[in-house]
Scaffold this motif. Structure first.
Motif, short mmCIF file in Angstrom:
data_model
loop_
_atom_site.label_atom_id
_atom_site.label_comp_id
_atom_site.label_asym_id
_atom_site.label_seq_id
_atom_site.Cartn_x
_atom_site.Cartn_y
_atom_site.Cartn_z
N ALA A 1 0.68 -0.98 -0.09
CA ALA A 1 0.28 -0.05 -0.43
C ALA A 1 0.62 0.65 0.12
N ALA A 2 0.30 2.17 -0.28
CA ALA A 2 0.66 4.15 -0.81
C ALA A 2 0.39 4.09 0.33
N ALA A 3 2.21 4.71 0.95
CA ALA A 3 1.77 6.32 1.74
C ALA A 3 1.01 7.48 1.80
N GLY A 4 0.53 6.99 2.66
CA GLY A 4 -0.66 8.22 2.89
C GLY A 4 -2.12 7.93 1.79
N ARG A 5 -3.12 9.71 1.38
CA ARG A 5 -4.17 8.40 1.09
C ARG A 5 -4.25 9.31 -0.24
N PRO A 6 -4.89 9.54 -1.62
CA PRO A 6 -4.45 10.21 -2.28
C PRO A 6 -5.21 11.35 -2.00
N ILE A 7 -5.41 12.59 -3.30
CA ILE A 7 -5.96 13.98 -2.96
C ILE A 7 -7.68 13.24 -2.82
N ALA A 8 -8.37 12.82 -4.53
CA ALA A 8 -9.31 12.19 -4.59
C ALA A 8 -9.09 11.43 -6.06
N ILE A 9 -9.98 11.14 -6.09
CA ILE A 9 -10.22 9.31 -7.43
C ILE A 9 -11.17 10.23 -8.61
N VAL A 10 -10.89 11.11 -9.93
CA VAL A 10 -11.50 11.14 -10.36
C VAL A 10 -12.15 10.02 -11.90
N HIS A 11 -13.67 10.06 -11.66
CA HIS A 11 -13.56 8.81 -12.34
C HIS A 11 -14.45 9.22 -13.86
N ALA A 12 -13.14 9.20 -14.74
CA ALA A 12 -13.61 9.68 -16.43
C ALA A 12 -14.50 8.67 -16.70
N GLU A 13 -15.45 9.63 -17.78
CA GLU A 13 -15.95 8.53 -18.33
C GLU A 13 -16.00 8.71 -19.66
N THR A 14 -15.58 9.51 -20.01
CA THR A 14 -14.47 10.38 -21.56
C THR A 14 -13.45 10.39 -21.91
N VAL A 15 -12.54 10.36 -23.22
CA VAL A 15 -11.75 10.81 -23.37
C VAL A 15 -11.53 12.39 -22.50
N ALA A 16 -12.82 13.06 -22.94
CA ALA A 16 -12.28 14.78 -22.38
C ALA A 16 -12.39 14.38 -21.30
N HIS A 17 -12.52 13.94 -20.04
CA HIS A 17 -12.40 13.96 -18.55
C HIS A 17 -10.84 14.04 -18.20
N VAL A 18 -10.56 12.58 -19.03
CA VAL A 18 -9.19 12.49 -18.82
C VAL A 18 -8.41 13.87 -19.14
N GLN A 19 -8.13 13.82 -20.98
CA GLN A 19 -7.92 15.46 -20.79
C GLN A 19 -8.29 16.34 -19.72
N GLU A 20 -8.76 16.43 -19.82
CA GLU A 20 -9.22 17.85 -18.39
C GLU A 20 -8.35 17.45 -17.05
#
Length: 458
Positions: free
Chosen positions: A33-52
């Motif tokens: 397991a990584a140390a600490g926790r991530p800021i947030a999870i982005v649940h991308a639904e489109t390529v545009a979401h990934v690009q943003e």
């Protein structure tokens, strides 16, 4: 404005800060397991979401860890303090099937087994067959260069991908590869991305090379041997015979006993190892009979069935290995490959390491291609020092025998300290320079694959 506030402003409800979800994103199935926790999870639904997401990450110099189903075994998709998790699980469509051209176009979040269930209606299939096929994504298969049970006959992921759509760290979208069977224009960036473990970009689509469904019978041969070295030598004899099985899996005594206990099957004979072999296609019956004869000539007690359901039941024993190991404690699942003729010597090395370190190392192998999975079992969440020392011996033994640190799981966090030893300093540095071309700011999966100065060992 904070990174989280900017993400939320740009992507709204796609941004997840649920405590349980963030905690889950810290770990995969490696036990790390990584140390600490991530800021947030982005649940991308489109390529545009990934690009943003990637544009925002570049603007704020925020690290991004791309994650699929989290079934990896090297810690490559684990996210910690200050990092954004970019999940592609909702991008799970089969967008195009061309049986005439034997290709399909998919999004990265589609599960391996779901893909083949959908393709079957078109009379085609995608050959990569990891043991985790019911829970692992095609995007994850591509990221790790996955293999599986059918590799010896049908190849690995690298052999079954024609092209990928890749979002770079700065949000640009590249269409790599081709739809034609042949294509050698420029450098082969598709192959470079396969197995890159999220360090070069975000795979948002893939054009896959398909096969027609196999016609003819499927036969399954099981054989038990007095010990694992004898079984390994028998598997090498099958390879040397010229017969090409679709599947050839080896289980040593400890792994076989653990699976039998988990599945409430009668205990196997003490010390016994087992080979499970499948043949398919028009010549399957004749090939299975030849293989059974080879196994019997090499001290095996072999049985053959042409019943497909019985064959799947026998293979389920092998596919239950991970669950059986988990029932014994925390598991460090390793992944080395050696030339097939060197498998008996590699099992000798494992036995030596067991004696020297006072360990039992249950091991299974894709015997058709020389890929072994030794398992180290321990209590707690931190891998003990003596287990890492034993793993160190194991890795060096595989390299000495002409093999490699990993056949299909990847480097991730768990093996990065040994990477330069296998590659050599010049190639290790060249590979790091290549990652900087794709990701100049170093925000894509930082600290994975390549050991950074000051990084703690896994």
């Amino acid at each position: 404005m904070s990174v989280l506030a900017q993400l939320t402003a740009a992507l709204g409800d796609l941004v997840d800060v649920d405590d349980a979800a963030l905690e889950a994103a810290r770990a995969d199935r490696s036990g790390h397991a990584a140390a600490g926790r991530p800021i947030a999870i982005v649940h991308a639904e489109t390529v545009a979401h990934v690009q943003e997401t990637m544009r925002l990450a570049t603007a704020t110099r925020t690290p991004v860890v791309v994650r699929g189903a989290g079934t990896g075994l090297a810690g490559a998709a684990n996210a910690g303090t200050g990092e954004i998790v970019l999940s592609t699980m909702r991008m799970n469509a089969l967008t195009e099937v061309r049986p005439d051209d034997l290709l399909a176009v998919v999004e990265p979040g589609i599960l391996n087994a779901d893909l083949n269930r959908q393709l079957a209606a078109h009379g085609v299939w995608w050959a990569p067959d990891p043991a985790s096929r019911d829970i692992s994504t095609v995007g994850g298969n591509i990221a790790t260069g996955a293999g599986g049970l059918l590799c010896a006959k049908y190849g690995v992921v690298r052999d079954a991908v024609l092209g990928v759509d890749l979002v770079l760290a700065d949000g640009r979208l590249l269409h790599l590869g081709h739809r034609s069977v042949k294509g050698v224009t420029g450098l082969d960036l598709t192959s470079l991305v396969i197995g890159s473990e999220g360090t070069l970009g975000v795979v948002v689509g893939a054009t896959l090379k398909l096969r027609r469904l196999v016609e003819g019978a499927t036969c399954t041969v099981t054989a038990t041997f007095p010990d694992v070295r004898t079984a390994a030598a028998a598997s090498a004899a099958v390879t040397a015979s010229g017969v090409q099985p679709a599947i050839m899996e080896l289980m040593d005594a400890a792994s076989l006993a653990a699976v039998h206990a988990l599945l409430l099957l009668p205990a196997p004979p003490a010390g016994a190892a087992q080979l499970t072999i499948q043949t398919d296609g028009p010549a399957a019956i004749a090939e299975a009979e030849t293989i059974a004869a080879v196994l019997r000539a090499n001290a095996g007690t072999a049985a053959l069935t042409q019943d497909a359901a019985e064959g799947e039941r026998l293979l389920a024993i092998r596919r239950s290995m991970h669950a059986a190991m988990a029932s014994l404690g925390t598991t460090l699942i390793e992944d080395v490959s050696v030339p097939r003729s060197a498998m008996p010597e590699m099992f000798d090395e494992i036995a030596r390491i067991e004696r020297e370190y006072g360990l039992v190392i249950p091991t299974v192998a894709h015997a058709g291609d020389g890929n072994l999975h030794p398992n180290f079992i321990f209590e707690g969440t931190e891998t003990p020092a003596h287990v890492w020392a034993a793993a160190d011996e194991l890795f060096r033994a595989a390299i000495r025998l002409g093999g490699t640190l990993t056949g299909e799981h990847g480097i991730g966090v768990l093996k990065r300290r040994w990477l330069a030893e296998e590659l050599g300093d010049a190639q290790w540095e060249l590979q790091r320079q290549i990652t900087r071309v794709f990701d100049p700011l170093g925000i894509l999966n930082p600290g994975k694959v390549f050991q950074q100065t000051g990084d703690a060992d896994a």
